[in-house]
Design an enzyme around this catalytic site. Structure first.
Site, short mmCIF file in Angstrom:
data_model
loop_
_atom_site.label_atom_id
_atom_site.label_comp_id
_atom_site.label_asym_id
_atom_site.label_seq_id
_atom_site.Cartn_x
_atom_site.Cartn_y
_atom_site.Cartn_z
N HIS A 247 6.75 0.81 1.47
CA HIS A 247 7.88 1.68 1.86
C HIS A 247 7.63 2.39 3.19
O HIS A 247 8.55 2.98 3.76
CB HIS A 247 8.21 2.68 0.74
CG HIS A 247 7.27 3.85 0.64
ND1 HIS A 247 7.63 5.05 0.09
CD2 HIS A 247 5.96 4.00 1.01
CE1 HIS A 247 6.61 5.89 0.12
NE2 HIS A 247 5.59 5.27 0.68
N ASP A 248 6.39 2.33 3.67
CA ASP A 248 6.07 2.92 4.98
C ASP A 248 6.53 2.04 6.14
O ASP A 248 6.42 2.45 7.30
CB ASP A 248 4.56 3.14 5.12
CG ASP A 248 4.07 4.30 4.26
OD1 ASP A 248 4.86 5.21 3.97
OD2 ASP A 248 2.88 4.28 3.88
N GLU B 297 6.19 0.70 -6.35
CA GLU B 297 7.08 1.33 -5.39
C GLU B 297 8.29 1.92 -6.11
O GLU B 297 8.60 1.54 -7.26
CB GLU B 297 7.58 0.32 -4.35
CG GLU B 297 6.52 -0.16 -3.36
CD GLU B 297 6.26 0.81 -2.22
OE1 GLU B 297 6.87 1.91 -2.21
OE2 GLU B 297 5.44 0.47 -1.34
N GLU C 139 12.93 3.14 1.21
CA GLU C 139 12.88 2.69 -0.17
C GLU C 139 13.89 1.55 -0.30
O GLU C 139 14.80 1.41 0.52
CB GLU C 139 13.22 3.83 -1.14
CG GLU C 139 12.41 5.10 -0.93
CD GLU C 139 10.91 4.92 -1.08
OE1 GLU C 139 10.48 3.88 -1.62
OE2 GLU C 139 10.16 5.82 -0.65
#
Length: 350
Positions: free
Chosen positions: A254-255, A283, A314
């Site tokens: 998600h980064d 996640e 996300e």
């Protein structure tokens, strides 16, 4: 009447920040800790008398703050009547207990981190970023989020404190929610981007038959403590991930935007290809059309990623499926976890 209702809706959104920042003030003042230490409900003057380094606290201000906090069900209030005098006494709700500083599962550091002015500054740049491009955090500070964590020790300490506070509840949810999966794993498990190895160490402790490998950048690994049953390996996930029977990767993808996430997923697949193992992804999975409290929090975190890290985001279940298909995985399972932020385990394999 519809116009009055519409105005009311606008006002509720307009002043939503008041609830957040008043709650922050209560955490800064350690009001929950003061009541907890007292062992029973307290009056405002009693709370004020226990405030640290406060010879002359502003009792009228504190009274008004407590009114908001009880209205929002952070604290309880009961009226004690003595003759003609009524004294409100404030106690702890389960929510307030989550904000006690000196407990293992305290959410106080996370609240203080993500309401800090340095983190909040980027939110004021969303409109300008939509018009001009770029990243809100960079527009606010002139450098990226990760550059600031590297160059500003105080900011890095703030961020690390906030993130560590949410690790334990998520870890418990992972170990309990995937117990059948972990019990069936054989051989080695590489934790990609595992930081100091806390996740894989706890998995190995619960399932000693697994051989744990914590994989992260060399500068991270050098500060990692020793964990029983875990080997630390330094490297770059964009270059090569150590060969393993299975891989786990938590809160890393998600980064990154889809392009970078795809590279990481392909490297994970290459790492387990020889053993035909699984890639276990942990996640948030967004559910925009569902109306649970955790869904609101997850969607807000998606915006937090957008504000602070640009391409970071996300993803919905459909977006995950598209990404996994592009990475070459032919099978995947989604296993929701009992956590507050819509976390799921995604098993990906061929």
């Amino acid at each position: 009447m519809d116009l009055v209702k519409a105005h009311g809706e606008v006002y509720s959104h307009l002043f939503a920040y008041a609830d957040t920042l008043v709650l922050r003030s209560a955490v800064e003042l350690r009001i929950a800790d003061i009541i907890h230490s007292h062992g029973q409900p307290m009056s405002v003057p009693e709370i004020a008398s226990k405030l640290e380094s406060s010879p002359s606290p502003n009792i009228p201000y504190l009274t008004r703050v407590m009114r908001v906090l009880t209205r929002n069900k952070i604290f309880t209030v009961e009226n004690k009547k003595e003759n003609i005098n009524i004294t409100p006494l404030y106690g702890l709700t389960e929510t307030a207990k989550c904000l006690l500083h000196d407990q293992e599962l305290s959410f106080a550091p996370t609240l203080l981190t993500f309401t800090d002015p340095s983190i909040m500054a980027g939110w004021y740049e969303i409109g300008r970023t939509i018009k001009e491009g770029g990243t809100p955090f960079v527009k606010a500070h002139g450098e990226s989020f990760w550059e600031m964590t590297r160059e500003n020790p105080e900011f890095n300490k703030l961020f690390s404190s906030g993130m560590s506070a949410v690790t334990k509840p998520a870890l418990d949810a992972i170990i309990k929610g995937f117990k059948d999966g972990f019990s069936r794993l054989e051989g080695s498990l590489v934790d990609v981007g595992g930081g100091t190895g806390y996740l894989v160490a706890n998995i190995v402790e619960a399932y000693p038959h697994i051989k744990g490998v914590n994989f992260d950048l060399p500068q991270t690994i050098v500060n990692a403590p020793k964990h029983s049953g875990v080997t630390h390996v330094g490297g770059d996930m964009f270059d090569e991930i150590p060969s393993a029977d299975n891989v786990i990767i938590k809160s890393v993808l998600h980064d990154w935007g889809d392009e970078e996430a795809l590279i990481i997923l392909k490297k994970c697949q290459e790492a387990v290809a020889q053993k035909k193992g699984k890639v276990i992804i942990v996640e948030i999975v967004l559910h925009p059309d569902r109306n649970l409290m955790c869904d609101d929090a997850a969607i807000a975190i998606d915006l937090l990623m957008m504000v602070n890290c640009g391409g970071a985001k996300e993803r919905t279940e459909d977006e995950w499926k598209i990404l996994l298909n592009k990475a070459g995985f032919t099978h995947f399972n989604f296993i929701p976890l009992q956590a507050t932020l819509s976390f799921s385990i995604i098993e990906a394999f061929n």
